[in-house]
Design an enzyme around this catalytic site. Structure first.
Site, PDB file in Angstrom:
ATOM      1  N   SER A 155       0.890  -1.100  -0.139  1.00 12.62           N
ATOM      2  CA  SER A 155       0.228   0.021  -0.423  1.00 12.62           C
ATOM      3  C   SER A 155       0.609   1.417   0.111  1.00 12.62           C
ATOM      4  CB  SER A 155      -0.907  -0.238   1.103  1.00 12.62           C
ATOM      5  OG  SER A 155      -1.637   1.574   1.216  1.00 12.62           O
TER       6      SER A 155
ATOM      7  N   TYR B 123      -2.585  -1.624  10.533  1.00 13.26           N
ATOM      8  CA  TYR B 123      -2.672  -1.654   8.936  1.00 13.26           C
ATOM      9  C   TYR B 123      -1.532  -1.264   8.331  1.00 13.26           C
ATOM     10  CZ  TYR B 123      -4.129  -0.767   4.262  1.00 13.26           C
ATOM     11  OH  TYR B 123      -3.447  -1.128   2.500  1.00 13.26           O
TER      12      TYR B 123
HETATM   13  C1  BGC Z   1      -6.521   1.342   1.711  1.00 14.15           C
HETATM   14  C2  BGC Z   1      -7.433   2.741   1.940  1.00 14.15           C
HETATM   15  C3  BGC Z   1      -6.997   3.898   1.490  1.00 14.15           C
HETATM   16  C4  BGC Z   1      -5.999   3.967   0.536  1.00 14.15           C
HETATM   17  C5  BGC Z   1      -4.975   5.353  -0.086  1.00 14.15           C
HETATM   18  C6  BGC Z   1      -5.554   2.294   1.086  1.00 14.15           C
HETATM   19  O1  BGC Z   1      -4.007   1.292   1.904  1.00 14.15           O
HETATM   20  O2  BGC Z   1      -6.336   0.282   2.094  1.00 14.15           O
HETATM   21  O3  BGC Z   1      -8.397   2.062   2.801  1.00 14.15           O
HETATM   22  O4  BGC Z   1      -7.826   4.824   1.246  1.00 14.15           O
HETATM   23  O5  BGC Z   1      -5.200   2.729   1.217  1.00 14.15           O
HETATM   24  O6  BGC Z   1      -5.123   6.027   1.473  1.00 14.15           O
END
Ligand code: BGC
Length: 261
Positions: free
Chosen positions: A149, A162
């Site tokens: 991410s 996360y």
């Molecule tokens: C998350 C999303 C978020 C995006 C941008 C992703 O890793 O799962 O919830 O909107 O990042 O911030």
């Protein structure tokens, strides 16, 4: 000859969202695909039907679905060994399954912390370990692609576990690129920004929040699962053979956008 002809890929969390798009794209490139799901068998069946249809009339692609909770080490080990047993080998592992929980840091429970870390980091660790052991025996090249991410680098307030899991994934990939290179295994992260998937359902249904987010995305749209899948197809193929230990952002410019109003 298709880019991934003769290759077998396992895509975790491929009953929906980004994982589903990846499974279909890899099949379009000629791979046979193992479709993993935890709790959406009907989504996995839908992916399977699309995987089987992906080759068109002249090229048959195959696949099967497998239930496994990637937060459980025994499940990921079974998932990898069943994939090998079914197709005789595994060439590509896409660690896509991921979850997030929204809470103020001071309210995060141990159960929620564990759930996030187990799926996003521990499961990836042990799935990759099982995959690496298989590749070491077969002495064939292997490709590991982790769906990380932008939050492997970028803070995301109220998503502390996360972010910690994705930051851990960044370092895991850096470390394993060195340790697994002698075995012909490359490992890279694909780091999506905001993509139209079920993980973002709340956001997609909140016009105010969505508008604020779009302001931060230079390309002025959310990403589509297919945008992520095309990067994965490149990293799964021989075209990326000299690429390892790095992260590819698929985020419309979100990460590096800063403007003074
Ligand atoms: C998350 C999303 C978020 C995006 C941008 C992703 O890793 O799962 O919830 O909107 O990042 O911030």
């Amino acid at each position: 000859m298709k880019k991934l002809q003769g290759k077998i890929a396992l895509v975790t969390g491929s009953s929906q969202g980004i994982g589903q798009a990846i499974a279909i794209r890899l099949a379009q490139e000629g791979a046979n695909v193992v479709i993993n799901y935890r709790s959406h068998p009907e989504g996995a069946e839908e992916t399977l039907a699309k995987v089987k249809a992906a080759g068109g009339e002249c090229y048959m692609t195959d696949g099967f679905t497998i239930q496994a909770d990637t937060g459980l080490v025994a499940d990921v080990q079974r998932m990898v060994s069943d994939s090998v047993a079914h197709f005789g080998k595994l060439d590509i592992l896409v660690n896509n399954a991921g979850i997030e929980k929204n809470a103020d840091f001071w309210d995060v429970t141990e159960a929620d912390y564990d759930a996030v870390m187990n799926v996003n980091l521990k499961g990836v660790f042990f799935a990759t370990q099982a995959f690496a052991k298989h590749v070491m025996v077969t002495q064939q090249p292997g490709k590991v692609i982790n769906i990380s991410s932008v939050h492997e680098d970028l803070p995301f307030p109220h998503f502390a576990a996360y972010c910690a899991s994705k930051g851990g994934l960044k370092m895991l990939t850096r470390n394993l690129s060195v340790e697994l290179a002698p075995w012909g295994i490359t490992i890279n992260n694909v780091a999506p920004g905001a993509i139209e998937t079920p993980i973002n359902t709340k956001l997609l249904n909140n016009p105010e929040q969505l508008g604020a987010l779009l302001k931060n995305i230079p390309l002025k749209r959310l990403g589509k699962p297919a945008d992520v899948a095309s990067m994965v197809a490149f990293l799964a193929s021989a075209e990326s053979d000299y690429v390892t230990g790095t992260t590819f952002f698929v985020d419309g410019g979100l990460l590096w956008n800063y403007q003074e109003q």
